[in-house]
Design a protein around this motif. Structure first.
Motif, short mmCIF file in Angstrom:
data_model
loop_
_atom_site.label_atom_id
_atom_site.label_comp_id
_atom_site.label_asym_id
_atom_site.label_seq_id
_atom_site.Cartn_x
_atom_site.Cartn_y
_atom_site.Cartn_z
N GLU A 1 -6.61 -1.89 11.00
CA GLU A 1 -7.54 -2.31 11.18
C GLU A 1 -8.59 -2.29 9.43
O GLU A 1 -9.74 -2.80 9.01
N ARG A 2 -8.95 -0.61 9.49
CA ARG A 2 -9.59 -0.49 8.22
C ARG A 2 -8.58 -0.77 6.85
O ARG A 2 -9.44 -1.16 6.33
N VAL A 3 -7.29 -0.84 6.82
CA VAL A 3 -6.79 -1.28 5.39
C VAL A 3 -7.22 -2.57 5.46
O VAL A 3 -7.56 -3.11 3.61
N ASP B 1 0.99 -6.04 5.54
CA ASP B 1 0.57 -6.97 7.02
C ASP B 1 2.10 -6.59 7.75
O ASP B 1 2.27 -6.37 8.93
N ALA B 2 2.81 -5.41 7.33
CA ALA B 2 3.50 -4.92 8.18
C ALA B 2 3.55 -3.10 7.79
O ALA B 2 4.56 -2.87 7.15
N LEU C 1 0.63 -0.82 0.55
CA LEU C 1 0.38 -0.28 0.00
C LEU C 1 1.20 1.45 -0.11
O LEU C 1 2.26 1.32 0.80
N LEU C 2 0.57 2.05 -0.63
CA LEU C 2 1.70 3.40 -0.96
C LEU C 2 0.96 3.93 0.19
O LEU C 2 -0.80 4.74 0.36
N LEU C 3 1.84 4.76 0.74
CA LEU C 3 1.17 5.77 1.98
C LEU C 3 2.31 7.58 2.38
O LEU C 3 3.32 7.25 1.52
#
Length: 197
Positions: free
Chosen positions: A181-183, A169-170, A69-71
């Motif tokens: 949890e949102r992800v 997952d990390a 995921l890109l943050l």
């Protein structure tokens, strides 16, 4: 030329919310509150100048395998979070605003929306803001999903201190409370939407 959100954008957003049936019960409950907020506020509900509380658009950008995921590191919030921002008058929809913000903040031009044209939301998250956000007190954020090309390299924008891929997952420790949890719920929602195609 008007700088206000176009009525068609607000109406289309209301329709999108009304037809979205989230798989998560908490999301379904919050979606009902969003509908009430948008119906009461009309165009102003989507306009950052329409009041201290308004709808914002965000984008969960994943790699094609949904493993990363890109943050971005949010300057005002001081945490890692999905890309996003305010709906602008030129945006054709809230989903289009989310995709525009993701392209601007992440520097990846090849993003494509996940799912069908006019994609449904995958996340609603209403949150209060600190005084660092100026006159904005509450964002009624609506999240969508975009998929980046396999070889996509993010580029830091003036709006972020850093932009980086993270394994789903990390995730980093410095995220808003409940973000992991949102992800997980977003990934469940995306799988549900894809199964329905």
């Amino acid at each position: 030329m008007s700088t206000a959100i176009h009525s068609n954008t607000a109406q289309a957003f209301e329709t999108s919310l009304a037809t979205w049936l989230p798989v998560d019960p908490a999301q379904a409950s919050l979606r009902a509150e969003y509908l009430s907020f948008v119906r009461a506020g009309g165009d102003a509900a989507l306009d950052r100048d329409g009041g201290a509380e308004h709808v914002t658009a965000s984008c969960f950008v994943f790699n094609p395998h949904l493993s990363h995921l890109l943050l971005c590191f949010h300057k005002k919030g001081r945490f890692w979070v999905q890309l996003g921002g305010h709906v602008e008058p030129a945006d054709a929809s809230v989903a289009a605003a989310a995709l525009r913000e993701a392209r601007e903040e992440g520097g990846i031009t090849g993003l494509r929306p996940a799912g069908p044209a006019g994609p449904p939301p995958v996340d609603v998250h209403r949150h209060a803001l600190s005084s660092r956000f100026g006159r904005c007190t509450t964002h009624w954020d609506v999240g969508y999903v975009a998929i980046a090309p396999t070889d996509a390299t993010p580029v830091v924008s003036p709006e972020s201190e850093d932009v980086r891929w993270w394994p789903t997952d990390a995730l980093p420790e410095q995220v808003p409370e409940g973000f992991a949890e949102r992800v997980a719920v977003v990934l469940r929602e995306l799988a549900h939407q894809r199964d329905g195609l």
